[in-house]
Design a protein around this motif. Structure first.
Motif, PDB file in Angstrom:
ATOM      1  N   LEU A  80      -5.826   2.030  -7.881  1.00  0.00           N
ATOM      2  CA  LEU A  80      -5.808   3.411  -7.433  1.00  0.00           C
ATOM      3  C   LEU A  80      -7.138   3.720  -6.748  1.00  0.00           C
ATOM      4  O   LEU A  80      -8.199   3.287  -7.201  1.00  0.00           O
ATOM      5  N   SER A  81      -7.071   4.458  -5.672  1.00  0.00           N
ATOM      6  CA  SER A  81      -8.286   4.771  -4.918  1.00  0.00           C
ATOM      7  C   SER A  81      -9.324   5.458  -5.794  1.00  0.00           C
ATOM      8  O   SER A  81      -8.998   6.274  -6.665  1.00  0.00           O
ATOM      9  N   GLU A  82     -10.577   5.114  -5.551  1.00  0.00           N
ATOM     10  CA  GLU A  82     -11.675   5.768  -6.247  1.00  0.00           C
ATOM     11  C   GLU A  82     -11.917   7.173  -5.706  1.00  0.00           C
ATOM     12  O   GLU A  82     -12.675   7.946  -6.287  1.00  0.00           O
ATOM     13  N   LEU A  83     -11.288   7.489  -4.553  1.00  0.00           N
ATOM     14  CA  LEU A  83     -11.441   8.796  -3.928  1.00  0.00           C
ATOM     15  C   LEU A  83     -10.083   9.442  -3.723  1.00  0.00           C
ATOM     16  O   LEU A  83      -9.075   8.758  -3.549  1.00  0.00           O
ATOM     17  N   ALA A  84     -10.047  10.750  -3.724  1.00  0.00           N
ATOM     18  CA  ALA A  84      -8.852  11.489  -3.311  1.00  0.00           C
ATOM     19  C   ALA A  84      -9.052  11.932  -1.868  1.00  0.00           C
ATOM     20  O   ALA A  84     -10.165  12.210  -1.439  1.00  0.00           O
ATOM     21  N   GLY A  85      -7.969  11.977  -1.111  1.00  0.00           N
ATOM     22  CA  GLY A  85      -8.066  12.441   0.260  1.00  0.00           C
ATOM     23  C   GLY A  85      -7.593  11.428   1.264  1.00  0.00           C
ATOM     24  O   GLY A  85      -6.846  10.500   0.941  1.00  0.00           O
ATOM     25  N   SER A  86      -8.054  11.587   2.508  1.00  0.00           N
ATOM     26  CA  SER A  86      -7.532  10.770   3.604  1.00  0.00           C
ATOM     27  C   SER A  86      -8.028   9.329   3.558  1.00  0.00           C
ATOM     28  O   SER A  86      -7.394   8.445   4.123  1.00  0.00           O
ATOM     29  N   PHE A  91       0.862  -1.186   0.000  1.00  0.00           N
ATOM     30  CA  PHE A  91       0.000   0.000   0.000  1.00  0.00           C
ATOM     31  C   PHE A  91       0.893   1.228   0.000  1.00  0.00           C
ATOM     32  O   PHE A  91       1.783   1.376   0.834  1.00  0.00           O
ATOM     33  N   GLN A  92       0.635   2.104  -0.975  1.00  0.00           N
ATOM     34  CA  GLN A  92       1.373   3.353  -1.107  1.00  0.00           C
ATOM     35  C   GLN A  92       0.430   4.494  -0.752  1.00  0.00           C
ATOM     36  O   GLN A  92      -0.531   4.775  -1.464  1.00  0.00           O
ATOM     37  N   SER A  93       0.685   5.149   0.369  1.00  0.00           N
ATOM     38  CA  SER A  93      -0.250   6.173   0.835  1.00  0.00           C
ATOM     39  C   SER A  93      -0.182   7.452   0.020  1.00  0.00           C
ATOM     40  O   SER A  93      -1.137   8.231  -0.013  1.00  0.00           O
ATOM     41  N   ASN A  94       0.949   7.693  -0.655  1.00  0.00           N
ATOM     42  CA  ASN A  94       1.111   8.875  -1.501  1.00  0.00           C
ATOM     43  C   ASN A  94       1.702   8.412  -2.821  1.00  0.00           C
ATOM     44  O   ASN A  94       2.874   8.024  -2.883  1.00  0.00           O
ATOM     45  N   ILE A  95       0.925   8.450  -3.888  1.00  0.00           N
ATOM     46  CA  ILE A  95       1.384   7.896  -5.162  1.00  0.00           C
ATOM     47  C   ILE A  95       2.531   8.706  -5.767  1.00  0.00           C
ATOM     48  O   ILE A  95       3.171   8.248  -6.714  1.00  0.00           O
ATOM     49  N   ASN A  96       2.790   9.875  -5.195  1.00  0.00           N
ATOM     50  CA  ASN A  96       3.895  10.700  -5.694  1.00  0.00           C
ATOM     51  C   ASN A  96       5.171  10.525  -4.872  1.00  0.00           C
ATOM     52  O   ASN A  96       6.158  11.218  -5.112  1.00  0.00           O
ATOM     53  N   ASP A  97       5.134   9.612  -3.902  1.00  0.00           N
ATOM     54  CA  ASP A  97       6.279   9.454  -3.004  1.00  0.00           C
ATOM     55  C   ASP A  97       6.543   7.970  -2.776  1.00  0.00           C
ATOM     56  O   ASP A  97       5.799   7.291  -2.064  1.00  0.00           O
ATOM     57  N   ARG A 116      -1.175  14.345   9.815  1.00  0.00           N
ATOM     58  CA  ARG A 116      -1.839  15.283   8.918  1.00  0.00           C
ATOM     59  C   ARG A 116      -2.318  14.544   7.672  1.00  0.00           C
ATOM     60  O   ARG A 116      -1.569  14.430   6.702  1.00  0.00           O
ATOM     61  N   PRO A 117      -3.527  14.022   7.668  1.00  0.00           N
ATOM     62  CA  PRO A 117      -4.008  13.288   6.490  1.00  0.00           C
ATOM     63  C   PRO A 117      -4.118  14.197   5.282  1.00  0.00           C
ATOM     64  O   PRO A 117      -4.541  15.350   5.391  1.00  0.00           O
ATOM     65  N   SER A 118      -3.718  13.682   4.136  1.00  0.00           N
ATOM     66  CA  SER A 118      -3.815  14.459   2.903  1.00  0.00           C
ATOM     67  C   SER A 118      -5.268  14.576   2.470  1.00  0.00           C
ATOM     68  O   SER A 118      -6.040  13.621   2.583  1.00  0.00           O
ATOM     69  N   LEU A 119      -5.625  15.720   1.963  1.00  0.00           N
ATOM     70  CA  LEU A 119      -6.986  15.927   1.462  1.00  0.00           C
ATOM     71  C   LEU A 119      -7.046  15.878  -0.061  1.00  0.00           C
ATOM     72  O   LEU A 119      -8.105  16.057  -0.649  1.00  0.00           O
ATOM     73  N   SER A 120      -5.908  15.638  -0.710  1.00  0.00           N
ATOM     74  CA  SER A 120      -5.906  15.672  -2.166  1.00  0.00           C
ATOM     75  C   SER A 120      -5.226  14.476  -2.815  1.00  0.00           C
ATOM     76  O   SER A 120      -5.554  14.116  -3.938  1.00  0.00           O
ATOM     77  N   LEU A 121      -4.285  13.841  -2.133  1.00  0.00           N
ATOM     78  CA  LEU A 121      -3.531  12.763  -2.747  1.00  0.00           C
ATOM     79  C   LEU A 121      -4.302  11.449  -2.720  1.00  0.00           C
ATOM     80  O   LEU A 121      -5.105  11.196  -1.813  1.00  0.00           O
ATOM     81  N   LYS A 122      -4.057  10.593  -3.703  1.00  0.00           N
ATOM     82  CA  LYS A 122      -4.669   9.276  -3.752  1.00  0.00           C
ATOM     83  C   LYS A 122      -3.659   8.213  -3.338  1.00  0.00           C
ATOM     84  O   LYS A 122      -2.461   8.359  -3.570  1.00  0.00           O
ATOM     85  N   GLY A 123      -4.176   7.129  -2.734  1.00  0.00           N
ATOM     86  CA  GLY A 123      -3.337   5.997  -2.395  1.00  0.00           C
ATOM     87  C   GLY A 123      -3.475   4.901  -3.441  1.00  0.00           C
ATOM     88  O   GLY A 123      -4.393   4.906  -4.260  1.00  0.00           O
TER      89      GLY A 123
END
Length: 513
Positions: free
Chosen positions: A400-406, A58-64, A372-379
């Protein structure tokens, strides 16, 4: 009267019985048909999880890429229609174990369930604020007893000093089972001139539900109920701790900063559930890394009958021995509860100020991770085995998550058929028309029988009609057939999976017979 036996072909596993006969079968006008018997072996849909297919990430931040956590399901285990939901349970534990300790994951917990026949993998984030902390240590959701209190600012203290445990705060709500923390900071710790056990405080997690505790009168909780804890008396004492050993142990570490004047660099105490482990640690201003007080593998600690491994319920509590002037915990204190069962509602609004207060540790030399949960990034969730993904109904391995955010959520495109349970089967004719109707379809279907899914000791459903119920065939004129076709369906009219030979017996007669 005619007796007709239909059988499945050797390579048929979809419940269809398509039989071609060597001679014409005459069906007289105005004939009737009845179900006689069925023998069918439903496919147990066995799937073995082994070392070739048990890894997930599981990748909590797809950009990291540094936020990718890996974990593995238990092996080797064979699942089938009898224990299919246990695979979901293990996947849930495994996904929670994959959560790394970082700012997005703290307070996050996964569950894996069946929703409308599909596999749903979803996470929730437990929001945190002073009001949420207060709500869950009082009323129907916990208790703040005797002289203990949580102020509107979040400061925790007692208006009396006690050598007993009667100035107690505890929650009935369960500590989070994903990546979760229960942390506090010393606001003030000074010597009140009394004995060590009339100073300071204790903070901990109990594996005994607080509703069973005896908290009447002047009480001291038994060590067995104070399962995991860290305590401090005077500022010159060492921290003591317990990690389910039923005896306090000296950590060998003394407090560093403990007075109001150094509040933002005062000692922080943290219980962190990360992976399979419960970690007790101290953050002190002069240290380069946190002091690890205790590490407990929850999977091995709770592996007995009636225990739940990494999902063992734990309940937060605080005991205050010192009076407010000499012992106070800071409004920084936060506990991340299980978001699927705790008293956390949408009305519990968390402001940016709440988040900032709960992460007010930037001045500390060594500091815990922000929450600090992200409100914009997808996991992104990934099955390293496409075979396991397909078994659970997914047609892709990387999700990829169907939702963006925490919160993360994804549904399988196909049903997880092994986990579906049915109490009846349906027998439907495919090329003979009968006068029958189905409420699910709200119209006519060529259904001639419903059959309970009771099986014998070999797992085979063998059923004979107790009473023959003849239904009119739609044939105003005599007809001749060489092909008769029927099928077995689940009660919701979805396709069955069968193994071996399926045998269906029918009776056809004239109305006059």
């Amino acid at each position: 009267m005619k007796f007709i036996r239909l059988i499945s072909t050797n390579n048929s596993s979809d419940g269809i019985l398509d039989n071609e006969f060597n001679q014409d079968i005459k069906i007289d006008e105005d004939s009737q048909i009845a179900y006689r018997s069925l023998a069918v072996d439903l496919d147990p849909q066995e799937f073995t999880v082994d070392n070739s297919n048990n890894e997930i990430t599981f990748q909590s931040n797809i950009n990291d890429a540094t936020t990718i956590g890996t974990s593995k399901l238990s092996v080797p285990i064979t699942y089938n229609t009898n224990n299919a939901t246990e695979l979901l349970d293990d996947l849930q534990k495994t996904t929670n174990n994959s959560l790394l300790y970082n700012s997005k994951n703290i307070g996050t917990q996964f569950q894996v369930i069946i929703k409308s026949g599909k596999t749903r993998i979803e996470s929730k984030h437990c929001p945190n604020s002073v009001s949420i902390l207060r709500n869950n240590f009082s009323g129907d959701f916990g208790s703040t007893l005797n002289d203990a209190s949580i102020a509107a600012s979040g400061n925790i203290s007692a208006s009396s000093s006690q050598t007993s445990d009667m100035n107690l705060l505890f929650s009935h709500q369960q500590f989070g089972k994903g990546c979760s923390v229960f942390r506090t900071r010393i606001r003030n710790l000074t010597d009140n001139g009394g004995t060590s056990n009339s100073n300071g405080f204790e903070i901990g997690l109990s594996d005994v539900k607080p509703t069973t505790w005896n908290t009447s009168g002047i009480f001291t909780l038994p060590d067995a109920q104070k399962t995991y804890n860290i305590s401090i008396g005077k500022p010159t004492d060492n921290y003591f701790f317990n990690d389910k050993n039923s005896a306090d142990q000296d950590s060998g570490i003394a407090p560093e900063n403990t007075v109001v004047g150094t509040r933002t660099t005062n000692d922080i105490i943290e219980f962190a559930k990360v992976g399979k482990e419960l970690i007790i640690r101290l953050y002190r201003n002069s240290q380069v890394t946190a002091d690890i007080i205790s590490v407990t593998n929850l999977e091995t600690q709770y592996n007995g009958t009636g225990e739940f491994g990494v999902e063992q319920p734990l309940y937060p509590y605080i005991i205050l021995h010192g009076i407010a002037a000499d012992a106070m915990l800071d409004g920084y204190s936060r506990c991340f509860f299980d978001p699927f069962v705790a008293n956390i509602k949408p009305i519990n609004i968390v402001t940016n100020e709440d988040i900032a207060q709960g992460n007010e540790h930037s001045e500390l030399g060594v500091k815990p991770s922000d929450a600090r949960p992200s409100l914009s990034l997808k996991g992104r969730f990934t099955f390293n085995s496409s075979i396991l993904a397909q078994h659970l109904g997914f047609d892709e391995s990387s999700l990829l998550s169907e939702l963006a955010g925490s919160d993360y959520i994804v549904h399988s495109r196909n049903t997880y058929t092994a986990a579906l349970t049915y109490d009846n089967l349906v027998v439907e004719l495919m090329n003979l028309q009968v006068d029958s109707y189905d409420g699910l379809e709200k119209g006519r279907r060529n259904i001639i029988a419903t059959i309970p899914t009771n099986s014998d000791e070999n797992g085979v459903i063998v059923n004979e009609a107790n009473n023959l119920v003849f239904i009119d065939l739609d044939n105003a004129q005599p007809r001749y057939f060489r092909n008769i076709k029927a099928r077995i369906l689940y009660g919701d009219l979805s396709t069955v999976k069968t193994i071996g030979l399926t045998s269906l017996s029918l009776l056809i007669k004239n109305k006059s017979e």
